[in-house]
Design a protein around this motif. Structure first.
Motif, PDB file in Angstrom:
ATOM      1  N   ALA A  10       0.814  -1.213   0.000  1.00  0.00           N
ATOM      2  CA  ALA A  10       0.000   0.000   0.000  1.00  0.00           C
ATOM      3  C   ALA A  10       0.848   1.265   0.000  1.00  0.00           C
ATOM      4  CB  ALA A  10      -0.931   0.001   1.214  1.00  0.00           C
ATOM      5  N   ARG A  11       2.114   1.161   0.345  1.00  0.00           N
ATOM      6  CA  ARG A  11       3.007   2.320   0.410  1.00  0.00           C
ATOM      7  C   ARG A  11       4.034   2.337  -0.709  1.00  0.00           C
ATOM      8  NH1 ARG A  11       1.285   6.220   2.043  1.00  0.00           N
ATOM      9  NH2 ARG A  11       3.294   7.051   2.612  1.00  0.00           N
ATOM     10  N   ARG A  42      -6.331  -1.754  -8.061  1.00  0.00           N
ATOM     11  CA  ARG A  42      -5.727  -3.057  -8.359  1.00  0.00           C
ATOM     12  C   ARG A  42      -4.771  -3.498  -7.240  1.00  0.00           C
ATOM     13  NH1 ARG A  42      -5.979  -0.557 -13.406  1.00  0.00           N
ATOM     14  NH2 ARG A  42      -7.205  -1.740 -14.912  1.00  0.00           N
ATOM     15  N   VAL A  43      -4.052  -2.535  -6.683  1.00  0.00           N
ATOM     16  CA  VAL A  43      -3.146  -2.846  -5.580  1.00  0.00           C
ATOM     17  C   VAL A  43      -3.955  -3.316  -4.373  1.00  0.00           C
ATOM     18  CG1 VAL A  43      -1.444  -1.905  -3.977  1.00  0.00           C
ATOM     19  CG2 VAL A  43      -1.388  -1.238  -6.381  1.00  0.00           C
ATOM     20  N   LYS A  44      -5.041  -2.617  -4.085  1.00  0.00           N
ATOM     21  CA  LYS A  44      -5.864  -3.009  -2.947  1.00  0.00           C
ATOM     22  C   LYS A  44      -6.474  -4.389  -3.178  1.00  0.00           C
ATOM     23  CE  LYS A  44      -8.451  -0.647   0.516  1.00  0.00           C
ATOM     24  NZ  LYS A  44      -9.030   0.636   0.892  1.00  0.00           N
ATOM     25  N   ASP A  56      -6.195  -0.200   4.344  1.00  0.00           N
ATOM     26  CA  ASP A  56      -7.289   0.781   4.244  1.00  0.00           C
ATOM     27  C   ASP A  56      -6.831   2.191   4.587  1.00  0.00           C
ATOM     28  OD1 ASP A  56      -9.235  -0.977   3.382  1.00  0.00           O
ATOM     29  OD2 ASP A  56     -10.035  -1.345   5.399  1.00  0.00           O
ATOM     30  N   VAL A  57      -6.010   2.310   5.624  1.00  0.00           N
ATOM     31  CA  VAL A  57      -5.550   3.632   6.057  1.00  0.00           C
ATOM     32  C   VAL A  57      -4.568   4.237   5.058  1.00  0.00           C
ATOM     33  CG1 VAL A  57      -4.156   4.827   7.803  1.00  0.00           C
ATOM     34  CG2 VAL A  57      -5.965   3.264   8.511  1.00  0.00           C
ATOM     35  N   TYR A  58      -3.640   3.441   4.574  1.00  0.00           N
ATOM     36  CA  TYR A  58      -2.584   3.974   3.716  1.00  0.00           C
ATOM     37  C   TYR A  58      -2.890   3.908   2.223  1.00  0.00           C
ATOM     38  CZ  TYR A  58       0.241   4.667   7.785  1.00  0.00           C
ATOM     39  OH  TYR A  58       0.709   5.124   8.986  1.00  0.00           O
TER      40      TYR A  58
END
Length: 83
Positions: free
Chosen positions: A22-23, A33-35, A60-62
């Motif tokens: 996510a970072r 797509r990453v999520k 979810d946060v990042y």
């Protein structure tokens, strides 16, 4: 982290790598797509429910998504096989 390509970790079972995707360097068009990839990896990783929730909350946060990205993610998740 933002120098690393998230695609290099698509086959990982490492929980830290799943969370940190996510970072990593993400093209704006690939955010959903990453999520989706993180969720797919989490589902198959040998983790407890608590660990899955913690990593899912980190993602979810990042990696917050806008409404259009959320819709694309929901469409992708709807196509995943149910286990």
């Amino acid at each position: 982290m933002n120098q690393m390509d998230w695609r290099a970790h698509l086959t990982t079972t490492n929980p830290a790598a799943i969370a940190l995707m996510a970072r990593m360097r993400i093209d704006p068009a690939d955010r959903w797509r990453v999520k989706a990839a993180c969720l797919r990896l989490l589902a198959g990783a040998p983790l407890t429910g608590v660990q899955r929730r913690l990593i899912g909350q980190f993602v979810d946060v990042y990696l917050p998504l806008n409404p259009a990205e959320e819709a694309a993610l929901a469409a992708e998740v709807a196509q995943l096989p149910v286990k």
